[in-house]
Design an enzyme around this catalytic site. Sequence first.
Site, short mmCIF file in Angstrom:
data_model
loop_
_atom_site.label_atom_id
_atom_site.label_comp_id
_atom_site.label_asym_id
_atom_site.label_seq_id
_atom_site.Cartn_x
_atom_site.Cartn_y
_atom_site.Cartn_z
CG HIS A 1 -2.13 -0.26 -4.65
ND1 HIS A 1 -2.95 -1.29 -4.51
CD2 HIS A 1 -2.86 0.38 -3.40
CE1 HIS A 1 -3.93 -1.46 -4.48
NE2 HIS A 1 -3.78 -0.87 -3.87
CG HIS B 1 -7.49 3.99 -3.27
ND1 HIS B 1 -6.54 3.46 -4.23
CD2 HIS B 1 -7.83 1.68 -2.79
CE1 HIS B 1 -6.13 2.47 -4.36
NE2 HIS B 1 -6.43 1.67 -4.04
CG HIS C 1 -2.50 -1.31 1.03
ND1 HIS C 1 -2.01 -1.96 1.51
CD2 HIS C 1 -3.18 -0.85 0.43
CE1 HIS C 1 -3.56 -2.80 1.21
NE2 HIS C 1 -3.55 -1.85 0.64
#
Length: 376
Positions: A38, A74, A34
Site C-alpha cells: 500500500h 503516511h 495497510h
Amino acid sequence: MENLKVPQTLKKPAKELLAFIFDVHELMHDNPYHNFSHVTDVTQYLYTLLLATHLAKRLRPIELAAAFIAAVCHDLDHPGLSNTFQCKARTPLAVRWDDESPLENHHLWCSRKLVTKHDLLGGVADERDRARFLGVVRAMILSTDMAKHTKLMARIEGGLAEDGFNPLTTEDGTNLMLQIALKCADISNQARPWKVANQWNEAVYSEFYHEGDLDAAAGRDVQPLQNRKTNRIPNSTAGFIQFIVAPLYEAFVSIMKRCSSMEAEIDSSAVEECLVFLNKNKARYQKQMNGEYVAPDEIEDELQGFAEDLRHSIGEGQRSEAALPGCVGRVKVATTLERCAVVLKGKGARVGDPAFDDLEDVAVNGDGVETIAMAS
C-alpha cells in the site's frame, strides 16, 4: 526519487535514502491492506499525480522532497486496526494521543524518528527549508485521517467560494493541494481499472472484517463496514465512491481548474480520467447490487488511450516508465520502493552493507519494477 530530485534536494546519496526506505519496510506490518505494498502504491500514485497535473513544476524542491517522504511514511507502523478500534479498545495509541487521530499521530511520530535516525535533513542548511519540510510532512500525514475528511472538503469549498483564490500562492494553500493529492492517492483503489480495483477491495475488506471479528469477540459493537455477516461489499463500495471518493476527486479538479485559470501549466485532465474509472466502477457495483453479473477480468478498452494522453500531459522530458499512468495501475514504479526493500530483505542487508551500494543505480534510474497494483 530522481525525477523529483529528492537526493539532490536533501543532499543525500540514493543509497542513504534506500536505508531510510528499508527502515520503512521493516516498520510495516503484514496486514491484508495497510502494508508496504500500500505504501508503494500510494507513493507511486502521488508521484504520478504531481507530474501529470504539472503541480510538481509549481512546488519548491523542498516541498517535492517532503511530499515524497510524506507518502512513504503516511502509514508507518500501521497495526491494521482503525482509529475507531483504537479508541473503543483503549489501546496504548489511543491513550497516548488522547483519542485524537491516534494512528496518524503515530505515523507522524514514527516518521520524525526515522528522519532523525537517518539525519535526513542534515544536508539542508537553510533552517526555513528544514521547517518547511517538516511542516509539509506533518500537514500531509495528519490529513489522511478519514475523520478529518469533512473539514478538508469544507476548506476546499470555502476557498473556491472566494474570488481570485489561488492556493499555489501561499504555503497554507500549497499544503492544501498536497493534502488533497495524498488523500486522492490514499483512497484511489476505485479509480483504477475494474480488475485492479477489485484486488485492492478484497484486501480492504479482509482487514475490515478482521477488525469486526475482534470487536465481536470482545463484546463490542461491530461497525457496519466491519460486519462480515451483514455488510454487502457492492453496496458499501458504491456508497464510498459516491459520497467520499468521487466528491474529493471532483473538488480536486475544480481547484486545479481555478489554478489553471491563473497558472497555465496546471492540468486537471489526469484526475478527470480517474473520475471516469470511478463512475464506471460505481455503475458495476450497482449492477452487482441488483444481482447482475460483472466479469471480474473485464478489460478497459480505453486504458491505452489514457496512457498516451498521460504521457503527453507529463511531458516528453520524463522517463517512459514514470510517464505511464500510475493513477490506474499499469506502470513501472519509478521509485522502486518495493523491489529495493524486497531485495535488501532477501540479502539480510543492514545499513552500510554492500547491498545498498548494489542498489544505488536501481534507485536513481528507476530500473523496471512492476507496480503492486498489477500483482495477481
